[in-house]
Design a protein around this motif. Structure first.
Motif, PDB file in Angstrom:
ATOM      1  N   LEU A  15       1.575  45.793  17.037  1.00 13.93           N
ATOM      2  CA  LEU A  15       0.255  46.336  17.393  1.00 13.93           C
ATOM      3  C   LEU A  15      -0.516  45.274  18.170  1.00 13.93           C
ATOM      4  O   LEU A  15      -0.793  44.190  17.642  1.00 13.93           O
ATOM      5  N   LEU A  16      -0.851  45.562  19.418  1.00 15.71           N
ATOM      6  CA  LEU A  16      -1.608  44.583  20.217  1.00 15.71           C
ATOM      7  C   LEU A  16      -3.004  44.371  19.635  1.00 15.71           C
ATOM      8  O   LEU A  16      -3.548  43.276  19.683  1.00 15.71           O
ATOM      9  N   GLY A  17      -3.598  45.445  19.092  1.00 15.28           N
ATOM     10  CA  GLY A  17      -4.875  45.324  18.382  1.00 15.28           C
ATOM     11  C   GLY A  17      -6.076  45.090  19.279  1.00 15.28           C
ATOM     12  O   GLY A  17      -5.981  45.065  20.505  1.00 15.28           O
ATOM     13  N   LEU A  18      -7.210  44.873  18.608  1.00 18.41           N
ATOM     14  CA  LEU A  18      -8.486  44.678  19.304  1.00 18.41           C
ATOM     15  C   LEU A  18      -8.807  43.204  19.521  1.00 18.41           C
ATOM     16  O   LEU A  18      -9.655  42.867  20.333  1.00 18.41           O
ATOM     17  N   PHE A  19      -8.151  42.325  18.755  1.00 17.53           N
ATOM     18  CA  PHE A  19      -8.571  40.924  18.731  1.00 17.53           C
ATOM     19  C   PHE A  19      -7.557  39.997  19.386  1.00 17.53           C
ATOM     20  O   PHE A  19      -6.348  40.167  19.240  1.00 17.53           O
ATOM     21  N   SER A  20      -8.088  38.997  20.093  1.00 16.07           N
ATOM     22  CA  SER A  20      -7.254  37.895  20.588  1.00 16.07           C
ATOM     23  C   SER A  20      -7.696  36.641  19.829  1.00 16.07           C
ATOM     24  O   SER A  20      -8.352  36.735  18.806  1.00 16.07           O
ATOM     25  N   SER A  21      -7.360  35.480  20.332  1.00 13.56           N
ATOM     26  CA  SER A  21      -7.750  34.240  19.640  1.00 13.56           C
ATOM     27  C   SER A  21      -9.049  33.647  20.184  1.00 13.56           C
ATOM     28  O   SER A  21      -9.464  32.558  19.803  1.00 13.56           O
ATOM     29  N   ILE A  84      -5.663  41.865   7.992  1.00 16.41           N
ATOM     30  CA  ILE A  84      -4.486  41.084   7.583  1.00 16.41           C
ATOM     31  C   ILE A  84      -3.769  40.501   8.796  1.00 16.41           C
ATOM     32  O   ILE A  84      -3.419  39.316   8.819  1.00 16.41           O
ATOM     33  N   ASN A  85      -3.574  41.334   9.820  1.00 21.79           N
ATOM     34  CA  ASN A  85      -2.887  40.866  11.026  1.00 21.79           C
ATOM     35  C   ASN A  85      -3.662  39.768  11.743  1.00 21.79           C
ATOM     36  O   ASN A  85      -3.093  38.794  12.234  1.00 21.79           O
ATOM     37  N   PHE A  86      -4.994  39.911  11.788  1.00 25.57           N
ATOM     38  CA  PHE A  86      -5.828  38.908  12.467  1.00 25.57           C
ATOM     39  C   PHE A  86      -5.796  37.577  11.715  1.00 25.57           C
ATOM     40  O   PHE A  86      -5.636  36.516  12.323  1.00 25.57           O
ATOM     41  N   LEU A  87      -5.938  37.630  10.391  1.00 23.09           N
ATOM     42  CA  LEU A  87      -5.980  36.406   9.588  1.00 23.09           C
ATOM     43  C   LEU A  87      -4.622  35.719   9.489  1.00 23.09           C
ATOM     44  O   LEU A  87      -4.539  34.492   9.413  1.00 23.09           O
ATOM     45  N   SER A  88      -3.553  36.514   9.490  1.00 25.07           N
ATOM     46  CA  SER A  88      -2.205  35.940   9.353  1.00 25.07           C
ATOM     47  C   SER A  88      -1.598  35.540  10.700  1.00 25.07           C
ATOM     48  O   SER A  88      -0.632  34.777  10.743  1.00 25.07           O
ATOM     49  N   GLY A  89      -2.168  36.091  11.779  1.00 19.88           N
ATOM     50  CA  GLY A  89      -1.619  35.805  13.103  1.00 19.88           C
ATOM     51  C   GLY A  89      -0.431  36.697  13.453  1.00 19.88           C
ATOM     52  O   GLY A  89       0.158  36.575  14.520  1.00 19.88           O
ATOM     53  N   SER A  90      -0.097  37.603  12.539  1.00 18.38           N
ATOM     54  CA  SER A  90       1.014  38.535  12.772  1.00 18.38           C
ATOM     55  C   SER A  90       0.468  39.840  13.348  1.00 18.38           C
ATOM     56  O   SER A  90      -0.651  40.242  13.033  1.00 18.38           O
ATOM     57  N   ARG A  91       1.268  40.485  14.152  1.00 17.93           N
ATOM     58  CA  ARG A  91       0.833  41.771  14.740  1.00 17.93           C
ATOM     59  C   ARG A  91       1.827  42.884  14.428  1.00 17.93           C
ATOM     60  O   ARG A  91       1.766  43.952  15.029  1.00 17.93           O
ATOM     61  N   THR A  92       2.737  42.631  13.511  1.00 17.58           N
ATOM     62  CA  THR A  92       3.795  43.613  13.244  1.00 17.58           C
ATOM     63  C   THR A  92       3.361  44.646  12.212  1.00 17.58           C
ATOM     64  O   THR A  92       2.490  44.400  11.373  1.00 17.58           O
ATOM     65  N   ILE A  93       3.995  45.814  12.309  1.00 20.71           N
ATOM     66  CA  ILE A  93       3.841  46.858  11.301  1.00 20.71           C
ATOM     67  C   ILE A  93       5.205  47.546  11.177  1.00 20.71           C
ATOM     68  O   ILE A  93       5.874  47.802  12.182  1.00 20.71           O
ATOM     69  N   SER A  94       5.635  47.796   9.955  1.00 18.36           N
ATOM     70  CA  SER A  94       6.952  48.390   9.732  1.00 18.36           C
ATOM     71  C   SER A  94       6.971  49.842  10.191  1.00 18.36           C
ATOM     72  O   SER A  94       5.923  50.471  10.357  1.00 18.36           O
ATOM     73  N   PHE A  95       8.170  50.377  10.351  1.00 17.72           N
ATOM     74  CA  PHE A  95       8.316  51.786  10.741  1.00 17.72           C
ATOM     75  C   PHE A  95       7.682  52.686   9.676  1.00 17.72           C
ATOM     76  O   PHE A  95       6.957  53.633  10.001  1.00 17.72           O
TER      77      PHE A  95
END
Length: 312
Positions: A15-21, A84-95
């Motif tokens: 997920l590219l998401g709304l947030f960058s660094s 969670i993705n923003f704080l962990s730096g991960s952008r993945t989500i399972s199927f």
């Protein structure tokens, strides 16, 4: 093709998401987090007030409590994963996680569309046919409206979730969105999705255009009735309430219709993502304020609840 399908069941999406660094993204993240907490607080308070205060045991507040519960589930389905993705730096989500997001999101979006139409009918009967209100909006009718919204939304969601996820995803697994949403997922498929898009269009007519038309007609009838009122104060109050309701409804349905009723070819990268903010994050925050906390009965019920807390 078969290997392609098997791969789609074992590989995570990104997920590219709304947030960058960047610094501006950190500010935006803080803003989203505050909105999330506000939404949970407002809607939980609304549900507790309706349960506790006998004056709010009316069809209107019964339907509003269901709207609040839908809004809590909807924002909780999306924002915690973003956090969670923003704080962990991960952008993945399972199927499986993606499938669950699609299922719950479509259930709640479809259910809320029907529920908002039911609420507009309730207001139409209350203002235009007040003498028949208790007959037309009895317990059976209100329960049928609420249960129907949940049930029809769920059945529609199951069909779309299963169908959308059966497509093979052979190319990029990067979703240009902050959650798994059907239009964004279809862009990743290496199969022709035209037939399915036609099904989405038909669903859009049922869940978006028909309820929105009913809401619009209901409020036109309400305004025509209000204009005939002798009291200028009553006219002003009713007009103000209807205007606020229509603004929120338009903010919800407008981007939703624009996202789900356009062919895949017309979806531009990032556009759907920013439109989705309206019906997934902003309206769940505004609903309790517009529909409830401006109401005298709700404010009185809140005062009573606070008094009882302080007394004990």
């Amino acid at each position: 093709m078969m290997g392609c399908e098997n791969q789609s069941f074992t590989t995570d999406f990104i997920l590219l998401g709304l947030f960058s660094s960047s610094q501006s993204s950190r500010i935006f993240f803080s803003f989203i987090f505050i909105i999330f907490m506000m939404t949970l607080t407002e809607n939980t308070i609304m549900i507790l007030l309706v349960l506790r205060d006998s004056r709010l045991h009316t069809p209107m507040y019964f339907l509003l409590s269901h709207l609040s519960f839908m809004d809590i589930l909807h924002i909780s389905n999306i924002v915690p994963k973003m956090i969670i993705n923003f704080l962990s730096g991960s952008r993945t989500i399972s199927f499986a996680g993606c499938g669950f997001q699609i299922f719950l999101s479509l259930t709640l979006l479809g259910g809320e569309c029907l529920l908002l139409a039911a609420m507009s009918y309730d207001r139409y009967v209350a203002i235009c046919h007040p003498l028949h209100y208790h007959i037309l909006m009895n317990d059976y009718v209100r329960n049928l409206m609420a249960a129907g919204s949940w049930l029809v939304g769920t059945v529609n969601s199951i069909a779309h979730t299963v169908y959308a996820l059966h497509f093979p995803f052979c190319g990029s697994r990067t979703i240009d969105h902050f959650f798994c949403e059907v239009p964004a997922m279809l862009k990743l498929s290496c199969e022709d999705t035209t037939l399915y898009e036609q099904g989405v269009y038909v669903s859009g007519l049922i869940f978006l255009l028909v309820p929105f038309s009913l809401i619009f007609v209901s409020y036109v009838q309400i305004l025509l009735t209000v204009l005939k009122m002798k009291s200028s104060e009553a006219r002003k109050k009713s007009f103000s309430t209807c205007s606020f309701h229509m603004i929120v409804v338009t903010m919800y349905y407008g981007p939703f219709i624009f996202t789900y009723m356009r062919p895949k070819a017309y979806h531009t990268p990032g556009q759907d993502m920013y439109l989705a903010i309206f019906y997934t994050i902003i309206t769940p925050t505004l609903n309790p304020i517009i529909y409830s906390f401006r109401n005298k009965d709700v404010l009185e019920a809140m005062k009573n609840m606070l008094k009882s807390k302080f007394l004990h």
